[in-house]
Design a protein around this motif. Sequence first.
Motif, PDB file in Angstrom:
ATOM      1  N   ASP A 114       0.833  -1.208   0.000  1.00 50.89           N
ATOM      2  CA  ASP A 114       0.000   0.000   0.000  1.00 50.89           C
ATOM      3  C   ASP A 114       0.865   1.253   0.000  1.00 50.89           C
ATOM      4  O   ASP A 114       1.928   1.288   0.618  1.00 50.89           O
ATOM      5  CB  ASP A 114      -0.902   0.024   1.235  1.00 50.89           C
ATOM      6  N   HIS A 115       0.370   2.308  -0.672  1.00 43.71           N
ATOM      7  CA  HIS A 115       1.093   3.571  -0.748  1.00 43.71           C
ATOM      8  C   HIS A 115       0.089   4.715  -0.689  1.00 43.71           C
ATOM      9  O   HIS A 115      -0.569   5.016  -1.685  1.00 43.71           O
ATOM     10  CB  HIS A 115       1.901   3.663  -2.052  1.00 43.71           C
ATOM     11  N   TYR A 116      -0.044   5.337   0.481  1.00 45.83           N
ATOM     12  CA  TYR A 116      -0.900   6.504   0.603  1.00 45.83           C
ATOM     13  C   TYR A 116      -0.555   7.264   1.880  1.00 45.83           C
ATOM     14  O   TYR A 116       0.099   6.749   2.776  1.00 45.83           O
ATOM     15  CB  TYR A 116      -2.392   6.139   0.578  1.00 45.83           C
ATOM     16  N   ASN A 117      -0.998   8.505   1.925  1.00 45.63           N
ATOM     17  CA  ASN A 117      -0.871   9.349   3.114  1.00 45.63           C
ATOM     18  C   ASN A 117      -2.280   9.714   3.550  1.00 45.63           C
ATOM     19  O   ASN A 117      -3.139  10.022   2.716  1.00 45.63           O
ATOM     20  CB  ASN A 117      -0.086  10.618   2.820  1.00 45.63           C
ATOM     21  N   ARG A 118      -2.505   9.703   4.854  1.00 46.42           N
ATOM     22  CA  ARG A 118      -3.833  10.035   5.373  1.00 46.42           C
ATOM     23  C   ARG A 118      -3.667  11.087   6.467  1.00 46.42           C
ATOM     24  O   ARG A 118      -2.903  10.904   7.410  1.00 46.42           O
ATOM     25  CB  ARG A 118      -4.506   8.786   5.918  1.00 46.42           C
ATOM     26  N   THR A 146      -7.328  11.625   2.344  1.00 48.01           N
ATOM     27  CA  THR A 146      -6.413  10.566   1.935  1.00 48.01           C
ATOM     28  C   THR A 146      -5.823  10.910   0.578  1.00 48.01           C
ATOM     29  O   THR A 146      -6.546  11.258  -0.352  1.00 48.01           O
ATOM     30  CB  THR A 146      -7.146   9.213   1.849  1.00 48.01           C
ATOM     31  N   GLN A 147      -4.499  10.812   0.495  1.00 47.36           N
ATOM     32  CA  GLN A 147      -3.786  11.126  -0.738  1.00 47.36           C
ATOM     33  C   GLN A 147      -2.985   9.894  -1.152  1.00 47.36           C
ATOM     34  O   GLN A 147      -2.146   9.412  -0.395  1.00 47.36           O
ATOM     35  CB  GLN A 147      -2.838  12.300  -0.490  1.00 47.36           C
ATOM     36  N   GLN A 148      -3.271   9.380  -2.331  1.00 45.77           N
ATOM     37  CA  GLN A 148      -2.528   8.220  -2.808  1.00 45.77           C
ATOM     38  C   GLN A 148      -1.134   8.668  -3.232  1.00 45.77           C
ATOM     39  O   GLN A 148      -0.964   9.714  -3.846  1.00 45.77           O
ATOM     40  CB  GLN A 148      -3.247   7.563  -3.971  1.00 45.77           C
ATOM     41  N   SER A 149      -0.124   7.888  -2.865  1.00 41.31           N
ATOM     42  CA  SER A 149       1.255   8.224  -3.199  1.00 41.31           C
ATOM     43  C   SER A 149       1.869   7.103  -4.033  1.00 41.31           C
ATOM     44  O   SER A 149       1.249   6.071  -4.259  1.00 41.31           O
ATOM     45  CB  SER A 149       2.066   8.468  -1.929  1.00 41.31           C
ATOM     46  N   GLU A 150       3.087   7.312  -4.474  1.00 43.83           N
ATOM     47  CA  GLU A 150       3.763   6.341  -5.324  1.00 43.83           C
ATOM     48  C   GLU A 150       4.880   5.657  -4.556  1.00 43.83           C
ATOM     49  O   GLU A 150       5.412   6.197  -3.593  1.00 43.83           O
ATOM     50  CB  GLU A 150       4.343   7.040  -6.546  1.00 43.83           C
ATOM     51  N   VAL A 166      -6.723   2.063  -2.263  1.00 39.62           N
ATOM     52  CA  VAL A 166      -6.458   2.602  -0.939  1.00 39.62           C
ATOM     53  C   VAL A 166      -7.389   1.929   0.047  1.00 39.62           C
ATOM     54  O   VAL A 166      -8.596   1.816  -0.190  1.00 39.62           O
ATOM     55  CB  VAL A 166      -6.674   4.145  -0.935  1.00 39.62           C
TER      56      VAL A 166
END
Length: 168
Positions: free
Chosen positions: A102-106, A147-151, A165
């Motif tokens: 998983d890759h995201y920032n919350r 929530t922001q999906q990241s790489e 996500v």
Amino acid sequence: VVTSEDAYYYRDKIGLGVQIGHQLGMNWRHYHGFNPSFSLISNPSSKVDDLVYLEASLGWQFQNRFMNGLIFDDRDNVFTPTQGMYLRLNADFVGGVLGWADHYNRYGFSTNFFWWPTDFTFFNLIRAGELRRWRFVFQHHLSGTFTQQSEPVYNTQDLFENPYVESY
């Protein structure tokens, strides 16, 4: 005979959490945490969202989560507050430099505000001393999450290893 089916699925999750925190002055606290975990979605019913089916098809997923937070608390009592405010700001970083699927920032916030306009003596119209301990307490709650999906950071990681996500 009317029958209906609800949408349901099972999310099994196992992990470990480590968290440390420290006091910043009288009412402020700061905390950091790390939470690696495994999760699996199973037994989705026919009425669940398509995204749940896609997540279930991925099988076991491993997730690394790093948490940061700031708390302001000036309530008069932690268990039964009658006045004051509790504010929590948090940021969770999943994947990225930490790796795995998983890759995201919350980012989120939550606040509770407590106040009391009067007690059961109704502005001292009733003179019973016992009634002064009991109050009408109002609580106002407000919270939000972004929530922001990241790489992935490393070239060896596949961007589409888990493109979904995790729901909050």
